[in-house]
Design an enzyme around this catalytic site. Structure first.
Site, mmCIF file in Angstrom:
data_model
loop_
_atom_site.group_PDB
_atom_site.id
_atom_site.type_symbol
_atom_site.label_atom_id
_atom_site.label_comp_id
_atom_site.label_asym_id
_atom_site.label_seq_id
_atom_site.Cartn_x
_atom_site.Cartn_y
_atom_site.Cartn_z
ATOM 1 N N SER A 188 0.782 -1.046 -0.027
ATOM 2 C CA SER A 188 0.217 -0.009 -0.033
ATOM 3 C C SER A 188 0.996 1.413 -0.230
ATOM 4 O O SER A 188 1.835 1.133 -0.527
ATOM 5 C CB SER A 188 -0.796 0.048 1.174
ATOM 6 O OG SER A 188 -1.815 0.894 1.095
ATOM 7 N N LYS A 240 -0.138 7.383 1.300
ATOM 8 C CA LYS A 240 -1.122 8.190 0.951
ATOM 9 C C LYS A 240 -2.446 7.738 1.221
ATOM 10 O O LYS A 240 -3.519 8.075 1.164
ATOM 11 C CB LYS A 240 -1.158 8.485 -0.672
ATOM 12 C CG LYS A 240 0.236 9.331 -0.921
ATOM 13 C CD LYS A 240 0.517 9.257 -2.297
ATOM 14 C CE LYS A 240 2.048 9.710 -2.513
ATOM 15 N NZ LYS A 240 3.162 9.200 -1.784
ATOM 16 N N ASN A 276 7.506 7.048 -0.622
ATOM 17 C CA ASN A 276 8.162 7.079 -1.841
ATOM 18 C C ASN A 276 9.605 6.284 -2.095
ATOM 19 O O ASN A 276 10.399 6.311 -1.048
ATOM 20 C CB ASN A 276 8.462 8.623 -2.426
ATOM 21 C CG ASN A 276 7.202 9.270 -2.435
ATOM 22 O OD1 ASN A 276 6.391 9.242 -3.187
ATOM 23 N ND2 ASN A 276 6.982 10.214 -1.397
ATOM 24 N N VAL A 300 10.521 10.917 -8.318
ATOM 25 C CA VAL A 300 10.953 12.241 -8.827
ATOM 26 C C VAL A 300 12.522 12.263 -9.278
ATOM 27 O O VAL A 300 12.784 13.295 -9.817
ATOM 28 C CB VAL A 300 10.849 13.122 -7.692
ATOM 29 C CG1 VAL A 300 11.721 12.997 -6.497
ATOM 30 C CG2 VAL A 300 10.667 14.840 -7.983
#
Length: 294
Positions: A47, A50, A117, A125
């Site tokens: 998961s 967020k 992330n 990113v």
């Protein structure tokens, strides 16, 4: 169903909520059910941070996937206990009633992991900044104060494997992500490492928060919302346990609404089911106002 970094997938799923529901809710349910049908020993759902107090469609669909998988796992546990006593799953009172599931003890265990992330992963990113620097800039950052938690691919893989082996299932594990990183500082450092001067050789542009995007991510592993384990970087989330029948009903209706592209009713149901889902910088904020007015 794996998640990628926010810069890519949050706005895409905010713009395509029906696809987000089909991929993350219906897709996760399909995989979980197939694991039982084919006798898979353990399913580990990856998961995202967020899913905690979600502000966007992507985060809410991941929370809904968590709800279904955990509800299914708890129902399997109850089913197995009842079967051990009664010796037959033909009794209509049994929790698991699916003709594709085995008529007997179900061996599948379910584990869910939450983390932020992953550096270098698809959608991260870092590759995006690298591409922008190679083209001479500008490097785009949504907000000068935006921060994110990061871990490396080896770290993430190791923690997922460790969490999967330290439980009999039905728990949501959250990882200690360390300190958050200011994205503008990361962009500046990457420009410097490439041999350029930020805001001179390579410009940094601030483009504004995208729909559903948070300025700061949630801290996952706090003493208030988690329970410790024997591992210093892995904790167990304190979450509400949902009834399996309720989870099935919601998943059924969400899939129906998504396939019919009935977005308002679909988002309303998502918000009723995940009460902490409050849209931010999004057209779906109107449904929060509707619910608050009732």
């Amino acid at each position: 169903v794996f998640h990628a970094a926010a810069y890519k997938h949050v706005p895409l799923m905010e713009e395509n909520p029906c696809e987000a529901v089909l991929v993350n809710v219906a897709g996760s349910r399909f995989v979980a059910d197939k694991c039982i049908e084919y006798g898979v020993e353990k399913m580990v759902m990856v998961s995202t941070d967020k899913a905690v107090n979600p502000t966007n469609i992507m985060g809410c669909t991941k929370r809904l996937a968590e709800i279904y998988v955990q509800a299914l796992g708890l129902a399997v546990e109850q089913h197995n206990k009842q079967f051990a006593v009664e010796g037959s799953a033909e009794n209509p009172e049994f929790i698991i009633q699916n003709s594709k599931f085995p008529n007997g003890i179900i061996r599948t265990k379910f584990v869910t992991t939450r983390f932020g992330n992953v550096l270098g992963s698809n959608g991260s990113v870092i590759p995006r900044f690298r591409e922008q620097i190679a083209k001479g800039g500008p490097v785009t950052v949504t907000h000068k104060d935006i921060t994110r938690f990061f871990m490396t691919i080896p770290e993430a893989c190791r923690l997922v494997m460790e969490a999967a082996t330290m439980t009999d299932g039905n728990q949501i594990f959250v990882f200690d992500m360390g300190q958050s990183v200011k994205i503008s500082d990361m962009a500046r450092r990457m420009i410097e490492l490439a041999g350029f001067v930020p805001d001179k050789d390579i410009m940094i542009e601030y483009t504004g928060l995208r729909p559903g995007e948070k300025l700061y991510e949630e801290v996952l592993a706090t003493t208030e919302n988690t329970i410790p384990t024997g591992h210093s970087r892995i904790r167990i989330a304190k979450v509400r346990a949902y009834d399996y029948a309720e989870a099935c009903e919601v998943a059924d209706e969400l899939e129906r609404l998504s396939r019919a592209v009935e977005i308002p009713d679909m988002v309303r149901l998502m918000k009723r089911t995940v009460s902490e889902f409050k849209s931010k910088n999004s057209i779906y904020e109107q449904y929060d106002h509707e619910l608050e007015a009732k």
